[in-house]
Design a protein around this motif. Structure first.
Motif, PDB file in Angstrom:
ATOM      1  N   MET A   1      56.896  36.335 119.062  1.00 29.44           N
ATOM      2  CA  MET A   1      56.972  37.066 120.303  1.00 29.44           C
ATOM      3  C   MET A   1      55.576  37.285 120.903  1.00 29.44           C
ATOM      4  O   MET A   1      55.429  37.269 122.109  1.00 29.44           O
ATOM      5  N   ASN A   2      54.615  37.502 120.017  1.00 32.33           N
ATOM      6  CA  ASN A   2      53.248  37.705 120.520  1.00 32.33           C
ATOM      7  C   ASN A   2      52.733  36.466 121.231  1.00 32.33           C
ATOM      8  O   ASN A   2      52.060  36.571 122.263  1.00 32.33           O
ATOM      9  N   GLU A   3      53.043  35.298 120.688  1.00 27.12           N
ATOM     10  CA  GLU A   3      52.608  34.053 121.318  1.00 27.12           C
ATOM     11  C   GLU A   3      53.249  33.893 122.697  1.00 27.12           C
ATOM     12  O   GLU A   3      52.573  33.509 123.660  1.00 27.12           O
ATOM     13  N   CYS A   4      54.514  34.221 122.798  1.00 30.91           N
ATOM     14  CA  CYS A   4      55.198  34.139 124.093  1.00 30.91           C
ATOM     15  C   CYS A   4      54.579  35.113 125.094  1.00 30.91           C
ATOM     16  O   CYS A   4      54.384  34.775 126.258  1.00 30.91           O
ATOM     17  N   ARG A   5      54.292  36.325 124.629  1.00 28.37           N
ATOM     18  CA  ARG A   5      53.664  37.318 125.500  1.00 28.37           C
ATOM     19  C   ARG A   5      52.310  36.819 125.999  1.00 28.37           C
ATOM     20  O   ARG A   5      51.986  36.929 127.190  1.00 28.37           O
ATOM     21  N   ASP A   6      51.533  36.246 125.106  1.00 30.00           N
ATOM     22  CA  ASP A   6      50.215  35.745 125.487  1.00 30.00           C
ATOM     23  C   ASP A   6      50.320  34.609 126.502  1.00 30.00           C
ATOM     24  O   ASP A   6      49.539  34.549 127.457  1.00 30.00           O
ATOM     25  N   GLN A   7      51.297  33.721 126.308  1.00 24.54           N
ATOM     26  CA  GLN A   7      51.498  32.628 127.266  1.00 24.54           C
ATOM     27  C   GLN A   7      51.924  33.169 128.623  1.00 24.54           C
ATOM     28  O   GLN A   7      51.461  32.702 129.669  1.00 24.54           O
ATOM     29  N   TRP A   8      52.824  34.143 128.625  1.00 20.03           N
ATOM     30  CA  TRP A   8      53.296  34.746 129.880  1.00 20.03           C
ATOM     31  C   TRP A   8      52.135  35.426 130.610  1.00 20.03           C
ATOM     32  O   TRP A   8      51.942  35.233 131.804  1.00 20.03           O
ATOM     33  N   ALA A   9      51.353  36.210 129.876  1.00 16.04           N
ATOM     34  CA  ALA A   9      50.213  36.902 130.478  1.00 16.04           C
ATOM     35  C   ALA A   9      49.204  35.898 131.032  1.00 16.04           C
ATOM     36  O   ALA A   9      48.658  36.089 132.123  1.00 16.04           O
ATOM     37  N   GLY A  10      48.962  34.823 130.300  1.00 15.13           N
ATOM     38  CA  GLY A  10      48.035  33.796 130.775  1.00 15.13           C
ATOM     39  C   GLY A  10      48.527  33.132 132.044  1.00 15.13           C
ATOM     40  O   GLY A  10      47.739  32.865 132.965  1.00 15.13           O
ATOM     41  N   ALA A  11      49.825  32.867 132.099  1.00 12.93           N
ATOM     42  CA  ALA A  11      50.395  32.251 133.304  1.00 12.93           C
ATOM     43  C   ALA A  11      50.259  33.187 134.499  1.00 12.93           C
ATOM     44  O   ALA A  11      49.924  32.751 135.609  1.00 12.93           O
ATOM     45  N   LEU A  12      50.485  34.469 134.292  1.00 19.79           N
ATOM     46  CA  LEU A  12      50.363  35.426 135.396  1.00 19.79           C
ATOM     47  C   LEU A  12      48.914  35.568 135.857  1.00 19.79           C
ATOM     48  O   LEU A  12      48.647  35.641 137.055  1.00 19.79           O
TER      49      LEU A  12
END
Length: 66
Positions: A1-12
């Motif tokens: 989940m942390n990896e997904c959060r980091d990818q989402w934050a990076g995309a934003l």
């Protein structure tokens, strides 16, 4: 989940203010009346709700195991 959060934050973070204020990439949502920023904020709320539900279910599972 942390990896997904980091990818989402990076995309934003990669989006410019002009992209967030535009409706060009969000025409498919709400008849194209909302900006990309609004659509992403809505998606973010939905993701937070889902993560919260997952957390609650994990707590219930752990409590049931004793």
């Amino acid at each position: 989940m942390n990896e997904c959060r980091d990818q989402w934050a990076g995309a934003l973070k990669s989006l410019s203010q002009a992209e967030l204020d535009s409706t060009t990439r969000s025409r498919w949502f709400a008849d194209g009346s909302l900006t990309l920023g609004h659509v992403l904020a809505w998606a973010n709320v939905e993701l937070m709700k889902n993560a919260s539900e997952i957390g609650s279910l994990r707590l219930l599972r752990d409590a049931a195991r004793g």
